[in-house]
Motif scaffolding. Structure first.
Motif, short mmCIF file in Angstrom:
data_model
loop_
_atom_site.label_atom_id
_atom_site.label_comp_id
_atom_site.label_asym_id
_atom_site.label_seq_id
_atom_site.Cartn_x
_atom_site.Cartn_y
_atom_site.Cartn_z
N LEU A 235 10.64 -0.52 2.16
CA LEU A 235 9.36 0.00 1.69
C LEU A 235 9.09 1.45 2.09
O LEU A 235 7.93 1.88 2.09
CB LEU A 235 8.23 -0.90 2.20
N GLU A 236 10.15 2.21 2.39
CA GLU A 236 9.94 3.63 2.70
C GLU A 236 9.19 4.32 1.57
O GLU A 236 9.51 4.12 0.39
CB GLU A 236 11.27 4.33 2.94
N THR A 237 8.22 5.13 1.88
CA THR A 237 7.34 5.85 0.97
C THR A 237 6.39 4.89 0.25
O THR A 237 5.18 5.16 0.17
CB THR A 237 8.09 6.70 -0.05
N THR A 238 6.89 3.77 -0.24
CA THR A 238 6.01 2.76 -0.84
C THR A 238 4.95 2.34 0.16
O THR A 238 3.80 2.10 -0.21
CB THR A 238 6.84 1.54 -1.28
N SER A 239 5.33 2.25 1.44
CA SER A 239 4.37 1.83 2.46
C SER A 239 3.19 2.78 2.55
O SER A 239 2.07 2.38 2.89
CB SER A 239 5.06 1.72 3.82
N ASN A 240 3.40 4.05 2.24
CA ASN A 240 2.32 5.02 2.36
C ASN A 240 1.27 4.89 1.27
O ASN A 240 0.17 5.46 1.38
CB ASN A 240 2.88 6.45 2.38
N LEU A 241 1.57 4.13 0.22
CA LEU A 241 0.54 3.80 -0.76
C LEU A 241 -0.57 2.98 -0.12
O LEU A 241 -1.71 2.97 -0.60
CB LEU A 241 1.14 3.02 -1.92
N ALA A 242 -0.25 2.28 0.98
CA ALA A 242 -1.24 1.43 1.64
C ALA A 242 -2.48 2.20 2.04
O ALA A 242 -3.60 1.68 1.99
CB ALA A 242 -0.62 0.75 2.86
N VAL A 243 -2.29 3.46 2.45
CA VAL A 243 -3.41 4.31 2.84
C VAL A 243 -3.89 5.16 1.68
O VAL A 243 -5.09 5.28 1.43
CB VAL A 243 -3.03 5.20 4.03
N ALA A 244 -2.94 5.78 0.97
CA ALA A 244 -3.31 6.73 -0.08
C ALA A 244 -3.88 6.04 -1.31
O ALA A 244 -4.84 6.54 -1.92
CB ALA A 244 -2.09 7.56 -0.47
N LYS A 245 -3.31 4.90 -1.67
CA LYS A 245 -3.73 4.17 -2.87
C LYS A 245 -3.63 2.68 -2.61
O LYS A 245 -2.71 1.99 -3.09
CB LYS A 245 -2.84 4.56 -4.07
N PRO A 246 -4.55 2.14 -1.82
CA PRO A 246 -4.42 0.73 -1.40
C PRO A 246 -4.39 -0.26 -2.56
O PRO A 246 -3.72 -1.29 -2.47
CB PRO A 246 -5.65 0.50 -0.51
N GLY A 247 -5.08 0.05 -3.66
CA GLY A 247 -5.02 -0.83 -4.81
C GLY A 247 -3.62 -0.87 -5.41
O GLY A 247 -3.13 -1.93 -5.80
N ALA A 248 -2.97 0.30 -5.45
CA ALA A 248 -1.60 0.35 -5.97
C ALA A 248 -0.65 -0.41 -5.05
O ALA A 248 0.25 -1.11 -5.52
CB ALA A 248 -1.15 1.81 -6.11
#
Length: 360
Positions: A235-248
């Motif tokens: 989940l590298e980089t994908t994990s950062n959607l958790a903060v930047a775009k939690p819905g995504a």
């Protein structure tokens, strides 16, 4: 460590992004642009560095402190990155050697080669296995040459399969392939998922680790998780959607388990992408806040995200892939230099690095 959760970063890097490390002109700059775009776009306020403080040569010690002092990670896999847009590949063999020699209780490493140059790749792989004792190999789907960009596919029996066979023969467990996020103005074709099918089928004893899995091609990735027990998602980089775009991020995790069901959660592995992104914000958000909404659970038939599931994603899945014992690892880092420093309190973001106030 969060509570008693042993946290593993499945892919960390200490990049050298200085211009004097460029090897492919505009393509080198484009790769750095992509990295900085991810850094700025996916980092919350307070965790964004000016480009001049970001695009430099990051030391292994800085990576270690970002992970183990400024963040709640306990163990990490440091990748050699064979991105030949850089003279040293971006993240050098020398830094991986330092990780293995200096902090073996904190780091494993993956070797890295460029399959576009097969003879050199096979020789380099053997040398790295002898020197670094890696547990896997990191690959990128295109190479930068004087004539432009050359890509390759995972199902190519002449380019890819000899690399996989040699990795298997040398005792490596995992093949990590960068997918989903194109590095610069390059054809998207080589970043798609279809070519993993034949590789996973031909080499059932190797674990194929889709790096940046779910950032794009969610459904294709979900079908692979359902059909091939040796396909995993990093989940590298994908994990950062958790903060930047939690819905995504919620839609990504839901989509990845669409076809394989809850069992697919046993093959998702947390990764920070440090030093491109700071390791702490998505980790904290995931542990404290991530759940499927009641509406999505009912609509999609999704499981509850329990603490047990979070423990798997944050470390236990990676350790199981590599046959590592969590109790032994936790014991080995008790009272080490990072534990002592972390016990004094968590520093401000990048306070332990050369970034704040950094000047060329």
């Amino acid at each position: 460590m969060i509570k008693d959760v042993f946290v593993v970063d499945a892919s960390a890097h200490s990049y050298n992004l200085r211009e004097d490390n460029y090897a492919a002109g505009r393509y080198s700059r484009a790769v750095v642009d992509a990295f900085y775009g991810a850094h700025y776009g996916l980092s919350p306020v307070g965790y964004r560095l000016p480009r001049g403080q970001f695009a430099r040569d990051w030391t292994l010690a800085e990576t270690a402190k970002v992970l183990f002092v400024e963040s709640d990670y306990d163990f990490a896999c440091h990748h050699v990155t064979p991105i030949n847009a850089f003279k040293d590949g971006g993240c050098s063999i020398e830094k991986a050697r330092e990780a293995r020699e200096r902090w073996p209780e904190r780091f494993q490493v993956y070797a890295g080669v460029d399959p576009v140059f097969p003879e050199h790749a096979l020789d380099s792989l053997e040398q790295q296995v002898e020197e670094l004792k890696p547990v896997g190999i990191k690959l990128y789907p295109n190479s930068y040459t004087a004539d432009g960009v050359v890509g390759w596919h995972m199902d190519d029996p002449e380019i890819a399969f000899p690399i996989f066979q040699r990795a298997h023969d040398l005792g490596l467990k995992a093949v990590a392939i960068h997918k989903a996020i194109p590095l610069g103005p390059v054809p998207m074709d080589h970043y798609r998922m279809d070519d993993i099918d034949a590789a996973a089928a031909a080499f059932p004893d190797l674990q194929f680790e889709v790096v940046h899995g779910g950032f794009a091609f969610i459904e294709e990735t979900a079908f692979q998780l359902a059909r091939f027990p040796n396909v995993w998602v990093n989940l590298e980089t994908t994990s950062n959607l958790a903060v930047a775009k939690p819905g995504a991020f919620e839609r990504v995790i839901a989509g990845l388990i669409t076809h394989a069901g809850e069992g697919a959660l046993d093959r998702l592995m947390w990764a920070s992408g440090a030093t491109v992104l700071h390791a702490e914000p998505p980790l904290r958000w995931f542990w404290e806040r991530f759940q499927f909404s009641p509406e999505m659970r009912e609509r999609e038939g999704l499981p509850e995200i329990t603490e047990e599931i979070k423990r798997k994603l944050l470390g236990l899945n990676y350790l199981r892939m590599h046959g590592l014992d969590v109790k032994a690892l936790a014991k080995s880092i008790e009272g080490d230099e990072f534990a002592v420093e972390r016990a004094k309190g968590k520093p401000e973001p990048y306070a332990t690095t050369y970034s704040k106030g950094f000047a060329e």
